[in-house]
Design an enzyme around this catalytic site. Structure first.
Site, mmCIF file in Angstrom:
data_model
loop_
_atom_site.group_PDB
_atom_site.id
_atom_site.type_symbol
_atom_site.label_atom_id
_atom_site.label_comp_id
_atom_site.label_asym_id
_atom_site.label_seq_id
_atom_site.Cartn_x
_atom_site.Cartn_y
_atom_site.Cartn_z
ATOM 1 N N ASP A 2 -28.627 16.595 -18.897
ATOM 2 C CA ASP A 2 -29.566 16.014 -19.851
ATOM 3 C C ASP A 2 -30.780 15.405 -19.151
ATOM 4 O OD1 ASP A 2 -28.164 13.933 -18.669
ATOM 5 O OD2 ASP A 2 -27.309 13.166 -20.513
ATOM 6 N N ASN A 32 -19.434 4.523 -25.946
ATOM 7 C CA ASN A 32 -19.106 4.979 -27.305
ATOM 8 C C ASN A 32 -18.505 6.389 -27.305
ATOM 9 O OD1 ASN A 32 -21.319 6.586 -26.743
ATOM 10 N ND2 ASN A 32 -22.643 5.738 -28.336
ATOM 11 N N HIS A 66 -19.732 9.067 -25.716
ATOM 12 C CA HIS A 66 -20.659 10.202 -25.612
ATOM 13 C C HIS A 66 -20.527 10.900 -24.255
ATOM 14 C CE1 HIS A 66 -24.003 7.374 -24.018
ATOM 15 N NE2 HIS A 66 -23.879 8.291 -23.066
ATOM 16 N N GLU A 71 -24.198 12.013 -28.785
ATOM 17 C CA GLU A 71 -23.752 10.773 -29.390
ATOM 18 C C GLU A 71 -22.681 11.039 -30.453
ATOM 19 O OE1 GLU A 71 -24.599 8.040 -28.173
ATOM 20 O OE2 GLU A 71 -26.741 7.806 -27.811
HETATM 21 C C1 GLP Z 1 -26.001 8.145 -19.904
HETATM 22 C C2 GLP Z 1 -25.881 9.612 -19.500
HETATM 23 C C3 GLP Z 1 -24.449 10.071 -19.520
HETATM 24 C C4 GLP Z 1 -23.581 9.091 -18.773
HETATM 25 C C5 GLP Z 1 -23.639 7.743 -19.431
HETATM 26 C C6 GLP Z 1 -22.777 6.691 -18.739
HETATM 27 O O1 GLP Z 1 -26.045 7.976 -21.273
HETATM 28 N N1 GLP Z 1 -26.668 10.475 -20.333
HETATM 29 O O2 GLP Z 1 -24.370 11.370 -18.955
HETATM 30 O O3 GLP Z 1 -22.260 9.546 -18.722
HETATM 31 O O4 GLP Z 1 -24.984 7.302 -19.394
HETATM 32 O O5 GLP Z 1 -23.465 6.126 -17.678
HETATM 33 P P1 GLP Z 1 -22.837 5.241 -16.560
HETATM 34 O O6 GLP Z 1 -22.119 6.188 -15.637
HETATM 35 O O7 GLP Z 1 -23.996 4.590 -15.886
HETATM 36 O O8 GLP Z 1 -21.913 4.287 -17.207
#
Ligand code: GLP
Length: 239
Positions: free
Chosen positions: A67, A132, A134, A139
């Site tokens: 993404d 959440n 995702h 989402e």
């Molecule tokens: C973002 C990314 C996700 C990731 C999530 C969790 O929203 N788009 O791919 O898994 O954050 O991030 P973190 O690893 O910093 O908790």
């Protein structure tokens, strides 16, 4: 789904790298599906270390990231393009022309990304998980049939990511382009890493919850080859 519970973040990162290394050792031209967020940084550090110390090479690999934000330039310090270069690509021998991240804000950009992935079956898809549930930027409520698409980020995701934008929610992009759930499910193998107590509910939903579009990661229960690497804190509700 194989669930591996590790003591802490460092042990989880080392374990995740073992899973990654098995794939790249078996196939030197593997196609890697990569993720951003703080979680995979430890995995990327292990990849860099083994490349520098033992010459593990990515010269024949291709990569496709999950993404990217919409509305900030690729060269913005918080773009996922910049993140991936700083945390991985600049430190290994993957070729710039083999690196792919989605970019753009319209259907044409989404179609182009799906087209680019068509010729390369992703051998291993690295995933983090949002609090959440995702994955990528899919989402809660995202269709399990979704391909690469543009999303409106939820309030929770915007506030979670504000820490990277001077803790100012107004500076966080409100939209993103992301591989869809169906895109992610096409990967041959999925490696999901989750650490920290704030991920415990999402991990419960992922491993033991009902398969529902309200918790996007739960679809992985239907994928034939998933390894979930968690630390004790993230695993607290599944034990
Ligand atoms: C973002 C990314 C996700 C990731 C999530 C969790 O929203 N788009 O791919 O898994 O954050 O991030 P973190 O690893 O910093 O908790």
């Amino acid at each position: 789904m194989e669930v591996i519970i590790c003591k802490d973040y460092d042990e989880a990162s080392a374990k995740a790298y073992e899973v990654m290394k098995e794939v790249i050792s078996a196939k030197d031209d593997a196609t890697l599906g990569l993720a951003t967020g703080s979680t995979p940084i430890g995995l990327y550090k292990n990849m860099i270390k083994d490349h520098k110390e033992n010459g593990v090479s990515y010269a024949k690999c291709h990569s496709f990231n999950l993404d990217e934000y919409v509305g900030i330039d690729r060269n913005h310090e918080q773009s996922y393009y910049t993140f991936m270069h700083e945390n991985l690509f600049n430190h290994i021998d993957i070729k710039e022309e083999n690196i792919n991240l989605p970019y753009g804000d319209d259907q044409a950009a989404c179609d182009a990304y799906e087209k680019a992935m068509d010729g390369y079956k992703i051998d291993i898809q690295v995933l983090g998980i949002g609090a959440n549930g995702h994955i990528g930027f899919n989402e809660p409520g995202t269709s399990f049939d979704s391909l690469t698409h543009i999303v409106d980020l939820q309030e929770k995701t915007i506030s979670d990511n504000a820490r990277f934008f001077n803790n100012d929610m107004n500076l966080v992009p409100k939209k993103a382009i992301t591989m869809g759930i169906a895109t992610i499910m096409k990967a041959k193998k999925v490696l999901l890493i989750a650490t920290g107590a704030n991920k415990a509910d999402a991990v419960y939903g992922l491993v033991k919850g009902e398969v529902t579009e309200s918790l996007p990661a739960s679809i992985l229960q239907r994928h034939p080859d998933v390894v979930v690497v968690v630390d004790e804190a993230a695993a607290s509700k599944i034990k």
